[in-house]
Enzyme design. Structure first.
Site, PDB file in Angstrom:
ATOM      1  N   TYR A   1       1.171  -7.095   0.588  1.00  0.00           N
ATOM      2  CA  TYR A   1       2.214  -7.957   0.031  1.00  0.00           C
ATOM      3  C   TYR A   1       1.807  -9.420   0.100  1.00  0.00           C
ATOM      4  O   TYR A   1       0.802  -9.778   0.735  1.00  0.00           O
ATOM      5  CB  TYR A   1       3.538  -7.731   0.766  1.00  0.00           C
ATOM      6  CG  TYR A   1       3.590  -8.358   2.143  1.00  0.00           C
ATOM      7  CD1 TYR A   1       2.870  -7.814   3.207  1.00  0.00           C
ATOM      8  CD2 TYR A   1       4.334  -9.508   2.383  1.00  0.00           C
ATOM      9  CE1 TYR A   1       2.909  -8.400   4.464  1.00  0.00           C
ATOM     10  CE2 TYR A   1       4.384 -10.097   3.643  1.00  0.00           C
ATOM     11  CZ  TYR A   1       3.669  -9.534   4.671  1.00  0.00           C
ATOM     12  OH  TYR A   1       3.700 -10.123   5.910  1.00  0.00           O
TER      13      TYR A   1
ATOM     14  N   ARG B   1      -5.867 -13.730  -2.377  1.00  0.00           N
ATOM     15  CA  ARG B   1      -5.740 -12.985  -1.117  1.00  0.00           C
ATOM     16  C   ARG B   1      -5.183 -11.587  -1.377  1.00  0.00           C
ATOM     17  O   ARG B   1      -5.622 -10.605  -0.767  1.00  0.00           O
ATOM     18  CB  ARG B   1      -4.849 -13.744  -0.119  1.00  0.00           C
ATOM     19  CG  ARG B   1      -4.810 -13.051   1.247  1.00  0.00           C
ATOM     20  CD  ARG B   1      -4.127 -13.890   2.302  1.00  0.00           C
ATOM     21  NE  ARG B   1      -2.711 -14.076   2.017  1.00  0.00           N
ATOM     22  CZ  ARG B   1      -1.912 -14.879   2.710  1.00  0.00           C
ATOM     23  NH1 ARG B   1      -2.378 -15.578   3.726  1.00  0.00           N
ATOM     24  NH2 ARG B   1      -0.635 -14.999   2.390  1.00  0.00           N
TER      25      ARG B   1
ATOM     26  N   ARG C   1       3.877  13.784   0.171  1.00  0.00           N
ATOM     27  CA  ARG C   1       3.405  13.216   1.430  1.00  0.00           C
ATOM     28  C   ARG C   1       2.172  13.922   1.979  1.00  0.00           C
ATOM     29  O   ARG C   1       2.175  15.126   2.200  1.00  0.00           O
ATOM     30  CB  ARG C   1       4.518  13.265   2.478  1.00  0.00           C
ATOM     31  CG  ARG C   1       4.155  12.515   3.743  1.00  0.00           C
ATOM     32  CD  ARG C   1       5.315  12.467   4.730  1.00  0.00           C
ATOM     33  NE  ARG C   1       4.972  11.590   5.843  1.00  0.00           N
ATOM     34  CZ  ARG C   1       4.184  11.932   6.854  1.00  0.00           C
ATOM     35  NH1 ARG C   1       3.661  13.140   6.889  1.00  0.00           N
ATOM     36  NH2 ARG C   1       3.903  11.079   7.813  1.00  0.00           N
TER      37      ARG C   1
ATOM     38  N   HIS D   1      -1.442  12.272   4.315  1.00  0.00           N
ATOM     39  CA  HIS D   1      -2.061  11.020   4.751  1.00  0.00           C
ATOM     40  C   HIS D   1      -3.174  10.560   3.813  1.00  0.00           C
ATOM     41  O   HIS D   1      -3.265   9.392   3.462  1.00  0.00           O
ATOM     42  CB  HIS D   1      -2.629  11.152   6.170  1.00  0.00           C
ATOM     43  CG  HIS D   1      -1.578  11.118   7.239  1.00  0.00           C
ATOM     44  ND1 HIS D   1      -0.567  12.043   7.316  1.00  0.00           N
ATOM     45  CD2 HIS D   1      -1.386  10.256   8.260  1.00  0.00           C
ATOM     46  CE1 HIS D   1       0.212  11.754   8.347  1.00  0.00           C
ATOM     47  NE2 HIS D   1      -0.264  10.670   8.940  1.00  0.00           N
TER      48      HIS D   1
ATOM     49  N   LYS E   1      -3.231  -8.262   4.519  1.00  0.00           N
ATOM     50  CA  LYS E   1      -1.779  -8.540   4.562  1.00  0.00           C
ATOM     51  C   LYS E   1      -1.025  -7.236   4.283  1.00  0.00           C
ATOM     52  O   LYS E   1      -0.440  -7.032   3.217  1.00  0.00           O
ATOM     53  CB  LYS E   1      -1.396  -9.670   3.600  1.00  0.00           C
ATOM     54  CG  LYS E   1      -0.094 -10.345   3.977  1.00  0.00           C
ATOM     55  CD  LYS E   1       0.008 -11.748   3.407  1.00  0.00           C
ATOM     56  CE  LYS E   1       1.407 -12.332   3.487  1.00  0.00           C
ATOM     57  NZ  LYS E   1       1.962 -12.460   4.830  1.00  0.00           N
TER      58      LYS E   1
ATOM     59  N   GLU F   1      -2.675 -15.581  16.897  1.00  0.00           N
ATOM     60  CA  GLU F   1      -1.779 -16.238  15.935  1.00  0.00           C
ATOM     61  C   GLU F   1      -0.345 -15.860  16.260  1.00  0.00           C
ATOM     62  O   GLU F   1      -0.095 -15.045  17.151  1.00  0.00           O
ATOM     63  CB  GLU F   1      -2.140 -15.832  14.497  1.00  0.00           C
ATOM     64  CG  GLU F   1      -1.948 -14.353  14.224  1.00  0.00           C
ATOM     65  CD  GLU F   1      -2.266 -13.924  12.795  1.00  0.00           C
ATOM     66  OE1 GLU F   1      -2.261 -14.759  11.881  1.00  0.00           O
ATOM     67  OE2 GLU F   1      -2.512 -12.714  12.593  1.00  0.00           O
TER      68      GLU F   1
ATOM     69  N   LEU G   1      -4.578 -13.275  10.163  1.00  0.00           N
ATOM     70  CA  LEU G   1      -4.437 -13.432   8.714  1.00  0.00           C
ATOM     71  C   LEU G   1      -4.954 -14.821   8.325  1.00  0.00           C
ATOM     72  O   LEU G   1      -4.615 -15.815   8.971  1.00  0.00           O
ATOM     73  CB  LEU G   1      -2.968 -13.294   8.297  1.00  0.00           C
ATOM     74  CG  LEU G   1      -2.783 -13.360   6.780  1.00  0.00           C
ATOM     75  CD1 LEU G   1      -3.249 -12.063   6.121  1.00  0.00           C
ATOM     76  CD2 LEU G   1      -1.339 -13.634   6.409  1.00  0.00           C
TER      77      LEU G   1
HETATM   78  O1  PSZ Z   1       9.361 -16.176   5.511  1.00  0.00           O
HETATM   79  C1  PSZ Z   1       8.590 -16.030   6.472  1.00  0.00           C
HETATM   80  O2  PSZ Z   1       8.980 -15.964   7.634  1.00  0.00           O
HETATM   81  C2  PSZ Z   1       7.125 -15.948   6.241  1.00  0.00           C
HETATM   82  S1  PSZ Z   1       6.435 -16.233   4.752  1.00  0.00           S
HETATM   83  C3  PSZ Z   1       4.880 -15.958   5.280  1.00  0.00           C
HETATM   84  C4  PSZ Z   1       4.903 -15.653   6.576  1.00  0.00           C
HETATM   85  C5  PSZ Z   1       6.185 -15.659   7.132  1.00  0.00           C
HETATM   86  N1  PSZ Z   1       3.825 -15.377   7.351  1.00  0.00           N
HETATM   87  C6  PSZ Z   1       2.498 -15.252   6.893  1.00  0.00           C
HETATM   88  C7  PSZ Z   1       1.562 -15.138   8.036  1.00  0.00           C
HETATM   89  C8  PSZ Z   1       1.538 -13.962   8.830  1.00  0.00           C
HETATM   90  O3  PSZ Z   1       2.397 -12.970   8.576  1.00  0.00           O
HETATM   91  C9  PSZ Z   1       0.617 -13.857   9.898  1.00  0.00           C
HETATM   92  C10 PSZ Z   1       0.581 -12.647  10.770  1.00  0.00           C
HETATM   93  N2  PSZ Z   1      -0.241 -14.863  10.132  1.00  0.00           N
HETATM   94  C11 PSZ Z   1      -0.248 -15.993   9.396  1.00  0.00           C
HETATM   95  C12 PSZ Z   1       0.658 -16.172   8.361  1.00  0.00           C
HETATM   96  C13 PSZ Z   1       0.619 -17.434   7.571  1.00  0.00           C
HETATM   97  O4  PSZ Z   1       0.114 -17.181   6.272  1.00  0.00           O
HETATM   98  P1  PSZ Z   1       0.507 -18.075   5.018  1.00  0.00           P
HETATM   99  O5  PSZ Z   1       0.213 -19.472   5.402  1.00  0.00           O
HETATM  100  O6  PSZ Z   1      -0.378 -17.572   3.949  1.00  0.00           O
HETATM  101  O7  PSZ Z   1       1.968 -17.844   4.770  1.00  0.00           O
END
Ligand code: PSZ
Length: 288
Positions: free
Chosen positions: A32, A51, A99, A101, A146, A178, A202
């Site tokens: 996503y 990405r 379903r 895997h 992601k 992070e 990420l």
């Molecule tokens: O609305 C929200 O709370 C959001 S929108 C994007 C995120 C949260 N997070 C992105 C993210 C992440 O899920 C992890 C594990 N690490 C870093 C980030 C930051 O990524 P960018 O800067 O691309 O959003």
């Protein structure tokens, strides 16, 4: 009426339904993106689409649309929903299949969904800074993808919420990785330090904007692993994400960061970030 996109079609949001055997629903088998919208314009859209393409390739899903097609669809969606300030949420799953895997043997059509949400900039918190907790990073070893599998992130964020905190800073042993949904930066003696964009975090789009700005502002950067001790001894700490931008961290696990106020380098980077928004999306009605 609100609109959503399902497999390339613009539908009434309430009519856009997905089958219960969608592999995203059953296995989290998909990826996503969350993209910021300011003044009806999609901020750093190309970077998000690149990405997304990388995430898809990493899990062997063939992109069902070109980035050009996605760009057109997402802009149509933003316009149809009259979105000024908010986000676009977009996900692609492997698709619907009985379903099992392993990937469906007969092939399967990926399922794209997208919708918008109004969301103001978190101006009060950008001014004041936010509190955080610490938590062990229990995620898998491909955090660069992601992925829809967010269970560890969800649990970490809930722990933060239970402690009236904005974010949970994750660490693998003594090494800080992070946030549960953000990248983390520390500043020590004028140097900005943040975890390298390897498979343990990420590669944030916001992070990359900030690193570019450090370069033009001649702020030295070290992209390297840093420890919990360095975190607690930092002059300034902030986190970054699409919705949180450059968010000052003023408290970690009950201890204030320096005097408990956002620091000068963080402020400078917030200012530069707002300038980048203005360049890409036009004037902002309010600034930090
Ligand atoms: O609305 C929200 O709370 C959001 S929108 C994007 C995120 C949260 N997070 C992105 C993210 C992440 O899920 C992890 C594990 N690490 C870093 C980030 C930051 O990524 P960018 O800067 O691309 O959003």
């Amino acid at each position: 009426m609100a609109y959503a996109i399902l497999n390339g079609k613009m539908l009434d949001r309430a009519e856009a339904k997905v089958d219960m055997e969608d592999r995203g629903y059953q296995f989290g088998d998909g990826v996503y993106e969350v993209i910021r919208v300011y003044n009806g314009k999609l901020f750093t859209l190309d970077e998000h689409l690149e990405r997304l393409e990388r995430s898809l390739t990493n899990i062997s899903i063939k992109p069902p649309f070109t980035n050009q097609e996605l760009t057109e669809m997402l802009y149509q969606l933003v316009e149809k929903n009259n979105l000024e300030t908010g986000i676009v949420y977009m996900q692609i799953t492997r698709g619907v299949a009985p379903r099992n895997h392993a990937f469906p043997s007969g092939g399967v059509t990926p399922c794209l969904t997208a919708y918008t949400k109004e969301l103001a900039r978190p101006l009060a918190q950008l001014k004041s800074g936010v509190k955080t907790i610490l938590t062990e990073d229990i995620r898998w070893l491909r955090c660069d993808i992601k992925s829809l599998n967010l269970l560890a992130n969800v649990l970490a964020k809930q722990k933060a919420a239970d402690n009236n905190c904005y974010e949970a800073i994750q660490h693998r042993g003594h090494e800080v990785t992070e946030g549960s949904s953000s990248n983390v930066f520390i500043i020590k003696n004028g140097v900005v330090i943040t975890h390298p964009s390897d498979q343990l975090i990420l590669k944030g789009i916001t992070k990359d904007v900030i690193l570019k700005q450090c370069e033009s502002l001649q702020i030295p950067v070290e992209e390297r692993v840093f420890s919990l001790d360095e975190l607690s001894g930092a002059d300034e700490v902030f986190l970054s994400s699409t919705t949180s931008e450059v968010m000052p961290i003023i408290e970690i696990a009950g201890n204030s960061v320096k005097d408990g106020n956002p620091g000068p380098v963080t402020r400078k980077l917030q200012e530069a970030f707002e300038q980048e928004i203005v360049e890409q999306c036009g004037e902002l009605k309010q600034s930090i």
